[in-house]
Every structure is written in C-alpha cells, then in structure tokens.
Design an enzyme around this catalytic site. Structure first.
Site, PDB file in Angstrom:
ATOM      1  N   ASP A 218       0.893  -1.160   0.000  1.00  0.00           N
ATOM      2  CA  ASP A 218       0.000   0.000   0.000  1.00  0.00           C
ATOM      3  C   ASP A 218       0.931   1.210   0.000  1.00  0.00           C
ATOM      4  OD1 ASP A 218      -3.242   0.470   1.092  1.00  0.00           O
ATOM      5  OD2 ASP A 218      -1.857   2.176   0.979  1.00  0.00           O
TER       6      ASP A 218
ATOM      7  N   GLU B 192     -11.832   2.293  -6.193  1.00  0.00           N
ATOM      8  CA  GLU B 192     -12.580   1.945  -7.415  1.00  0.00           C
ATOM      9  C   GLU B 192     -12.477   3.081  -8.425  1.00  0.00           C
ATOM     10  OE1 GLU B 192     -13.642  -0.885  -8.173  1.00  0.00           O
ATOM     11  OE2 GLU B 192     -15.610  -0.903  -9.123  1.00  0.00           O
TER      12      GLU B 192
ATOM     13  N   SER C   3     -15.349  -3.945  -8.298  1.00  0.00           N
ATOM     14  CA  SER C   3     -16.745  -4.367  -8.103  1.00  0.00           C
ATOM     15  C   SER C   3     -17.530  -4.302  -9.403  1.00  0.00           C
ATOM     16  CB  SER C   3     -17.447  -3.427  -7.122  1.00  0.00           C
ATOM     17  OG  SER C   3     -16.716  -3.298  -5.945  1.00  0.00           O
TER      18      SER C   3
ATOM     19  N   VAL D 257      -7.257  -1.503  -4.783  1.00  0.00           N
ATOM     20  CA  VAL D 257      -7.175  -0.080  -4.436  1.00  0.00           C
ATOM     21  C   VAL D 257      -8.535   0.565  -4.727  1.00  0.00           C
ATOM     22  CG1 VAL D 257      -4.695  -0.071  -4.922  1.00  0.00           C
ATOM     23  CG2 VAL D 257      -6.284   0.716  -6.683  1.00  0.00           C
TER      24      VAL D 257
ATOM     25  N   HIS E 290     -13.238 -11.119  -7.900  1.00  0.00           N
ATOM     26  CA  HIS E 290     -14.133 -10.242  -7.128  1.00  0.00           C
ATOM     27  C   HIS E 290     -14.549 -10.938  -5.843  1.00  0.00           C
ATOM     28  CE1 HIS E 290     -18.191  -7.946  -6.871  1.00  0.00           C
ATOM     29  NE2 HIS E 290     -17.274  -7.400  -6.124  1.00  0.00           N
TER      30      HIS E 290
HETATM   31  P1  NAD Z   1     -10.467   1.069   0.690  1.00  0.00           P
HETATM   32  O1  NAD Z   1     -10.699   2.505   0.435  1.00  0.00           O
HETATM   33  O2  NAD Z   1     -10.849   0.489   2.024  1.00  0.00           O
HETATM   34  O3  NAD Z   1      -8.897   0.748   0.489  1.00  0.00           O
HETATM   35  C1  NAD Z   1      -8.167   1.119  -0.653  1.00  0.00           C
HETATM   36  C2  NAD Z   1      -6.673   1.060  -0.310  1.00  0.00           C
HETATM   37  O4  NAD Z   1      -5.914   1.272  -1.502  1.00  0.00           O
HETATM   38  C3  NAD Z   1      -6.209   2.132   0.694  1.00  0.00           C
HETATM   39  O5  NAD Z   1      -5.538   1.509   1.769  1.00  0.00           O
HETATM   40  C4  NAD Z   1      -5.236   3.012  -0.120  1.00  0.00           C
HETATM   41  O6  NAD Z   1      -4.167   3.529   0.657  1.00  0.00           O
HETATM   42  C5  NAD Z   1      -4.746   2.007  -1.155  1.00  0.00           C
HETATM   43  N1  NAD Z   1      -4.193   2.644  -2.349  1.00  0.00           N
HETATM   44  C6  NAD Z   1      -4.716   3.663  -3.070  1.00  0.00           C
HETATM   45  N2  NAD Z   1      -3.905   3.956  -4.108  1.00  0.00           N
HETATM   46  C7  NAD Z   1      -2.848   3.095  -4.057  1.00  0.00           C
HETATM   47  C8  NAD Z   1      -1.698   2.894  -4.850  1.00  0.00           C
HETATM   48  N3  NAD Z   1      -1.424   3.660  -5.925  1.00  0.00           N
HETATM   49  N4  NAD Z   1      -0.833   1.896  -4.511  1.00  0.00           N
HETATM   50  C9  NAD Z   1      -1.074   1.132  -3.427  1.00  0.00           C
HETATM   51  N5  NAD Z   1      -2.158   1.282  -2.624  1.00  0.00           N
HETATM   52  C10 NAD Z   1      -3.037   2.250  -2.929  1.00  0.00           C
HETATM   53  O7  NAD Z   1     -11.160   0.271  -0.502  1.00  0.00           O
HETATM   54  P2  NAD Z   1     -11.920  -1.148  -0.444  1.00  0.00           P
HETATM   55  O8  NAD Z   1     -13.287  -0.966   0.092  1.00  0.00           O
HETATM   56  O9  NAD Z   1     -11.008  -2.154   0.148  1.00  0.00           O
HETATM   57  O10 NAD Z   1     -12.096  -1.430  -2.008  1.00  0.00           O
HETATM   58  C11 NAD Z   1     -11.013  -1.833  -2.815  1.00  0.00           C
HETATM   59  C12 NAD Z   1     -11.541  -2.380  -4.125  1.00  0.00           C
HETATM   60  O11 NAD Z   1     -12.382  -3.499  -3.849  1.00  0.00           O
HETATM   61  C13 NAD Z   1     -12.383  -1.407  -4.939  1.00  0.00           C
HETATM   62  O12 NAD Z   1     -12.144  -1.626  -6.305  1.00  0.00           O
HETATM   63  C14 NAD Z   1     -13.806  -1.799  -4.553  1.00  0.00           C
HETATM   64  O13 NAD Z   1     -14.751  -1.467  -5.547  1.00  0.00           O
HETATM   65  C15 NAD Z   1     -13.664  -3.303  -4.430  1.00  0.00           C
HETATM   66  N6  NAD Z   1     -14.663  -3.964  -3.585  1.00  0.00           N
HETATM   67  C16 NAD Z   1     -15.057  -3.399  -2.412  1.00  0.00           C
HETATM   68  C17 NAD Z   1     -15.993  -4.058  -1.617  1.00  0.00           C
HETATM   69  C18 NAD Z   1     -16.421  -3.487  -0.283  1.00  0.00           C
HETATM   70  O14 NAD Z   1     -17.436  -3.943   0.245  1.00  0.00           O
HETATM   71  N7  NAD Z   1     -15.703  -2.548   0.284  1.00  0.00           N
HETATM   72  C19 NAD Z   1     -16.510  -5.300  -2.022  1.00  0.00           C
HETATM   73  C20 NAD Z   1     -16.053  -5.878  -3.208  1.00  0.00           C
HETATM   74  C21 NAD Z   1     -15.122  -5.191  -3.988  1.00  0.00           C
END
Ligand code: NAD
Length: 411
Positions: free
Chosen positions: A38, A97, A124, A95, A145
């Site tokens: 990260d 979305e 997603s 990371v 996913h």
């Molecule tokens: P989040 O905001 O909790 O975490 C994202 C992380 O990515 C952060 O820790 C950030 O520091 C890191 N990040 C950002 N840019 C970066 C980079 N250039 N290099 C390295 N790290 C970087 O997000 P999340 O909820 O975990 O969602 C992540 C992905 O999973 C998204 O695409 C989302 O659509 C998908 N998703 C989320 C859920 C959910 O319920 N939250 C469910 C399924 C899929």
C-alpha cells in the site's frame, strides 16, 4: 505436476483497505505467502495490526491455535513499493474503485513482473478489458471479485476478460478452491453477475421509497421472504457514503431522483452503522438496526419535494418488484452468456447476497413459479410502469415452450 505454466506459489495484494485485509487473510489461510503493498505506510501498519487482531480473535474463539495463527501471520510481508513483488505469480489489486488508478497500477505491474505472472483486479464493476488493455499480457488479466468481509464470505466471482486464457481461469478456480470459496465465472459487463442484478433490485427499492414505502417496510418485506438483510440494512452495513462519494467523483448520477434520500442522509453525516446512524439508528457499540422516525420524515419530505403523490405500498408489491427485477436481469445475464448457467447465478445470490437458501436462488425461485407466470407478471408491470419491465427475450422464449432456466445451456 500441472501442465500449465501458471502456478500460484507466491502472491501479492495491492491495497490495505477493507478488501485488501480480507484477501490477504484468504491467501495466508490457504498457505500462500503474500507480499502486501500500500502506498500509505500508516494504512499498511494499521492493516497489519487489524489482521493480527483478527487472527488473535480466531485463536480466542478456539478455531485455530496460536502456533497456526503465527504461521499464517508469518506468511504476510508488507512493503510500500512495488519492486518487492517482482517475483510473485499472482497480484490481486484492491485499491480505490477508479479506472485510471487501476490502469496506472496495472501498467506498472506489467513492466515489473515476470512474464508468466497473472494480474487480477478486485473491482466491483469496472471494465476488466479496459484494465487488461494497458498491459502487454491481456490473456493473463482477470477479475477476482471477493465479497466483504473477504475472509468470511464464500463467494468469489472470477471475471473473464475477452482475452483471458482458459489456463488462467483454471488456475483461478484452483486458487478459489484452495481458499475454500464458491467460485463462479462471470463475463465482463458493468457489475458482472451479482452487482449488475443488485443494481436493478436496489433501484426498485429506492423508487418505492419515493412512491410511498419507508425503508423499514421494504426491508421487513424482503427479510420476511427470507433475505438475510433488506437493501437498506445492507447499505447501512456497507456504508451509504461509498455510493455517494463514487457518484460525486465520477460526476454522474447524483441528480437522479432515486438517490436523493441517500444524498440527504449523507449530507447529515448518516453514513450507516459506522456513524451510528443511517437508514436506521444504532446505539453506541451495537449493530442492532433500530427504526428511526426521523428517517421516515426525511423520506416523506424528499418524495414530497420531488412531487410524488405517495400511496400505500404493501409487502406483496415490494416483493414482486424486487424479486422480478432480479429475475429479469438474471435472464438477460444468462441470454448474453455473462453467466454460464442459471445455477451459477443462484450460487452468486445464495453465497454473496443473502438470498434465502430454502428458495434455491432467484432463478430457481422463478422456475418454481413457472416462467409463463413470471412473464405474465412482468408484462403486467410493463403495462403499469413502462419499458423497464419488458420481459427478457429468454423468458418469453422459455415461457412459450414451457421451459426452465435450469435447462438452459450456454455455449
Ligand atoms: P479502501 O478505500 O478500504 O482501500 C483502498 C486502499 O488502496 C487504501 O488503503 C489506499 O491507501 C490504497 N491505495 C490507493 N492507491 C494506491 C496505490 N497507488 N498503490 C497502493 N495502494 C493504494 O477500498 P476497499 O473498500 O477495500 O475497495 C477496494 C476495491 O475493492 C475497490 O475496487 C472496490 O470497488 C472493491 N470492492 C469493495 C468491496 C467493499 O465492500 N468494500 C466489495 C467488493 C469489492
């Protein structure tokens, strides 16, 4: 020894947020060493502490012993930059979305990783082909996913891009098995199988708020049918602000009538469970959703401001519209070949979306009703509410032959 050049012995996860944390544990639990990256060092530190605490909790529950927890934690190594991951066989990106951000990361990974490495995104809904296109190895790019919380939820949607190689899909399915997941292969379209269907279901739920129902009534009807959670309770768990911020960021959809209740809740800081208030109220430290009359008043105000004539909406109508929206979209997903079978769609809904197990999933439920009956009911909704309800071609074709979704073979 497998014939495929692809073997997952070492993996990396990019992103240490909600999803990254769960995915790292899935891999560590399956015996796969993980490099965790990260770009925010503080986030990474917090995430490692959270994973350690989750394992400590599992030990306290007696589900694994301390020695096993230590082995799993030792499989996870953290870093703030990419060079640390140049030798891995698989990267799972989780990371924010955002397509441009994901493309930037995939471009960088492509130049860094060994030629046989596989690149996966946990997006997603975004276009897997648009992500694959920035790499020189689109045959080794796919969607993995996971559902939140990823280390607990059974479902894994494996999203095949237009160019994803069969050997890569096979290795993804094997990994799914090692992680104890129920894997379903989905084609590439906005939202894949699960979220594409969810969008139609949630749209109906939101429309009914404007037309006359209240969140607790919609949820009660669907929970009465057997759903683990109605849509508004689900959004309180997920965080109402996620959609609000995403619409704001993308500059689209924020003015739609159906999202005005969400917008108003977010403007009040009512993001859901995490802020103690959302569609429901939560006492400090409690996850118990309590009916909140202030939310009913807000719903009433928003619908009146938008010029709706409210009317009584009973549980039958709530069920009819939400379930038929799922079934009609599921049929389109099947006829387009996005899902390989009706059974796969049911697996997605049973394992990822809390559909009642005793009803077998939305497609099995529709088969039980009879597709001629489903078609008649959709036509009635179309006559009352318009084109949106036009029965999917597949439903009309099956209804005419007395057919069932369960027997549809997708080429
Ligand atoms: P989040 O905001 O909790 O975490 C994202 C992380 O990515 C952060 O820790 C950030 O520091 C890191 N990040 C950002 N840019 C970066 C980079 N250039 N290099 C390295 N790290 C970087 O997000 P999340 O909820 O975990 O969602 C992540 C992905 O999973 C998204 O695409 C989302 O659509 C998908 N998703 C989320 C859920 C959910 O319920 N939250 C469910 C399924 C899929």
């Amino acid at each position: 020894m497998s014939q495929t050049p692809f073997q997952i012995q070492r993996a990396a996860v990019i992103g240490a947020g909600t999803m990254g944390r769960g995915i790292v544990m899935c891999l560590a639990n399956a015996g796969v060493p993980v490099q965790w990256v990260d770009n925010n060092a503080q986030m990474l530190e917090q995430a490692l502490a959270a994973v350690t605490e989750t394992y400590a909790h599992t030990v306290r529950q007696g589900r694994i012993d301390q020695a096993e927890a230590d082995v799993r934690i030792a499989r996870v190594t953290a870093a703030v930059d990419y060079p640390a991951i140049s030798e891995v066989d698989l990267v799972i990106e989780a990371v924010y979305e955002n397509l441009e951000l994901k493309q930037k990361i995939f471009r960088e990974l492509d130049s860094l990783l060994k030629p046989e490495a596989i690149l996966a995104s946990n997006t997603s809904a975004l276009d897997i082909d648009a992500i694959a296109a920035v790499t020189g190895r689109p045959q080794q790019v796919l969607g993995l996913h996971f559902f939140s919380p990823a280390h607990i939820m059974k479902l894994l949607e494996i999203v095949r891009g237009a160019q994803t190689a069969p050997a890569v899909l096979k290795v993804a399915k094997e990994l799914g098995q090692r992680m104890g997941k129920v894997s379903v292969v989905a084609g590439n379209c906005h939202g894949f199988i699960g979220n594409r269907m969810l969008n139609t279901y949630v749209l109906e739920a939101r429309k009914m708020l404007l037309e006359g129902a209240y969140p607790y009534q919609v949820d009660a009807a669907l929970q009465g049918f057997g759903f683990a959670m109605g849509p508004f309770r689900m959004y309180d768990v997920v965080g109402i602000d996620l959609g609000w911020r995403a619409r704001e960021l993308a500059g689209v959809g924020q003015d739609e009538a159906e999202v005005q209740v969400d917008n108003r809740l977010c403007e009040l800081g009512r993001f859901g469970q995490k802020s103690g208030n959302g569609y429901y109220h939560y006492e400090a430290g409690s996850r118990q959703a309590e009916h909140d009359v202030e939310v009913d008043a807000l719903v009433l105000r928003v619908s009146e401001e938008l010029g709706y004539q409210r009317r009584e909406i009973g549980p039958e109508e709530i069920l009819e519209r939400c379930l038929l929206a799922l079934v009609n979209e599921g049929a389109k997903i099947l006829q387009e070949g996005i899902a390989e079978s009706a059974h796969d769609i049911d697996l997605v809904y049973l394992n990822g979306y809390g559909f009642p197990a005793d009803k077998g999933g939305p497609m099995a439920w529709a088969d039980q009703q009879g597709l001629a009956d489903i078609q008649t009911r959709l036509l009635r909704l179309e006559a009352e509410q318009g084109e949106l309800w036009k029965p999917a071609r597949l439903i009309s074709a099956l209804a005419a032959q007395g057919g069932r979704f369960a027997n549809v073979q997708v080429a």
